[in-house]
Design an enzyme around this catalytic site. Structure first.
Site, PDB file in Angstrom:
ATOM      1  N   ARG A 264       0.849  -1.180   0.000  1.00 22.55           N
ATOM      2  CA  ARG A 264       0.000   0.000   0.000  1.00 22.55           C
ATOM      3  C   ARG A 264       0.890   1.236   0.000  1.00 22.55           C
ATOM      4  NH1 ARG A 264      -2.190   0.874   5.416  1.00 22.55           N
ATOM      5  NH2 ARG A 264      -0.834   2.685   5.444  1.00 22.55           N
ATOM      6  N   HIS A 268      -3.801   4.420   4.564  1.00 20.76           N
ATOM      7  CA  HIS A 268      -4.877   3.432   4.744  1.00 20.76           C
ATOM      8  C   HIS A 268      -6.197   4.022   4.247  1.00 20.76           C
ATOM      9  CE1 HIS A 268      -7.311   0.287   6.484  1.00 20.76           C
ATOM     10  NE2 HIS A 268      -8.005   1.188   7.155  1.00 20.76           N
ATOM     11  N   TYR A 277       4.162   5.978  11.056  1.00 21.50           N
ATOM     12  CA  TYR A 277       4.492   4.602  11.433  1.00 21.50           C
ATOM     13  C   TYR A 277       5.288   3.846  10.374  1.00 21.50           C
ATOM     14  CZ  TYR A 277       0.243   3.760   8.612  1.00 21.50           C
ATOM     15  OH  TYR A 277      -0.705   3.757   7.608  1.00 21.50           O
TER      16      TYR A 277
END
Length: 373
Positions: A264, A268, A277
């Site tokens: 990805r 998200h 992160y």
């Protein structure tokens, strides 16, 4: 016969099946080659254009959300090969149960841009009539669609249908009980269902290493499913594995599981900040495995005029963007009455009572305003 990566493979080999390397080189893959012998250069060009179109669709969706036209958007950047490769392998009568990120699979099914954006704008609780395009509406509840797919596939078997079902989900969803239960039911009834996991390495901010200490595809083996673990950025490998899995389930041999290893590249959702992160170096490493660059490099080795191909691609992607923009500017706003429409297939007394009560509630505000004036 299905297969996953053999841990005894030579050092340096990728831990998944692959047909086209990141530099565009064609690699022999006995497990998959037989399923894509029909893919000539014109067919690969169409796949390239498809992937470019859904990348543009994704960029437009993100931009529309940033401009306040959509409430939320779930980006698919980096996962184009996984969605187009699998979506184009399906037959028309096959039924799809997606999660919330399968905009590209919906595109393959011919879902109208108006319908694709309707839910994300908040203009309707769902986007389209599933039976018109043989794809269920996008599912927000993590993993719930796998149970719906298992039930539908069981029905296909009981009806003696030659169709199959396929359900999409991410690596994080495999930690949900619904997914395990769906595999139990599908395996127990030998249902014609393909479980398609897009392992994009991140379940929001949790890495896949937290979700599973081994390959996700190996989990499915424990339920008795035939499994394939493929390079999810290789559109040819994905198409081959999906065709193989569909052939397997259509013969009554039971359900199948595909783990498409991809990444990805974006957030998200548009409510997420992946820089908090995720390591930038990891992003850079996966950018070098870009699915569009890969197939373009391979087409170059086949003698394709890349300049002409990119001109055709620009026309297609611009048309896609224009359709999305037109959809937003012409999409009607929902009425209060729409809250109660299409909840049931037929009129329902309890729902009609709610409709009347809510109308009276709103009318009370108008009466109060009138009294004050």
């Amino acid at each position: 016969m299905s297969t996953t990566f053999d841990s005894s493979a030579p050092e340096g080999a990728e831990p998944y099946l692959q047909v086209i390397a990141p530099d565009g080189t064609r690699r022999p893959c006995p497990e998959l080659d037989q399923w894509v012998q029909d893919l000539d250069a014109p067919a690969l060009e169409k796949l390239y254009i498809d992937m470019a179109c859904i990348r543009r669709l994704d960029n437009e969706g993100t931009a529309l959300q940033r401009q306040g036209e959509l409430g939320l958007w779930a980006p698919l950047l980096g996962q184009e090969a996984a969605q187009i490769g699998s979506g184009r392998a399906l037959e028309h009568e096959d039924f799809i149960f997606p999660s919330y990120r399968e905009h590209g699979v919906a595109y393959c099914r011919g879902v109208d841009p108006h319908d694709l954006l309707r839910m994300w704008r908040g203009a309707a609780p769902s986007g389209w009539n599933p039976y018109e395009v043989n794809i269920a509406n996008q599912q927000i509840v993590i993993g719930a669609q796998t149970l719906h797919a298992a039930g539908y596939a069981m029905g296909l078997k009981f009806d003696g249908s030659s169709a199959a079902a396929i359900t999409y989900f991410g690596d994080g969803a495999t930690s949900q009980g619904d997914v395990s239960e769906a595999m139990v039911f599908a395996a127990s009834y030998q249902a014609p269902l393909v479980f398609f996991c897009q392992n994009n390495h991140w379940a929001i901010s949790e890495p896949v290493s937290t979700q599973s200490v081994g390959y996700i595809a190996d989990r499915a083996k424990g339920f008795g499913l035939a499994t394939w673990r493929v390079d999810g950025n290789d559109v040819i490998a994905v198409m081959a594995a999906t065709r193989a899995a569909l052939a397997h389930v259509r013969t009554g041999s039971g359900p199948a599981f595909i783990e498409a290893v991809t990444y990805r590249m974006g957030a998200h959702t548009t409510a997420d900040d992946p820089t908090r992160y995720r390591d930038a170096l990891e992003l850079e490493q996966w950018a070098a495995k870009d699915p569009l660059d890969r197939i373009a490099a391979h087409l170059d080795t086949l003698g394709t005029d890349l300049g002409e191909l990119k001109e055709r691609t620009a026309t297609a992607t611009n048309d896609m963007a224009a359709g999305l923009r037109e959809a937003i500017t012409t999409m009607p706003e929902p009425s209060v009455d729409d809250l109660f429409s299409n909840v049931y297939s037929h009129s329902h007394p309890w729902l009609e009572e709610q409709r009347e009560n809510y109308a009276d509630y709103l009318a009370g505000f108008a009466e109060e305003t009138e009294a004050r004036s």
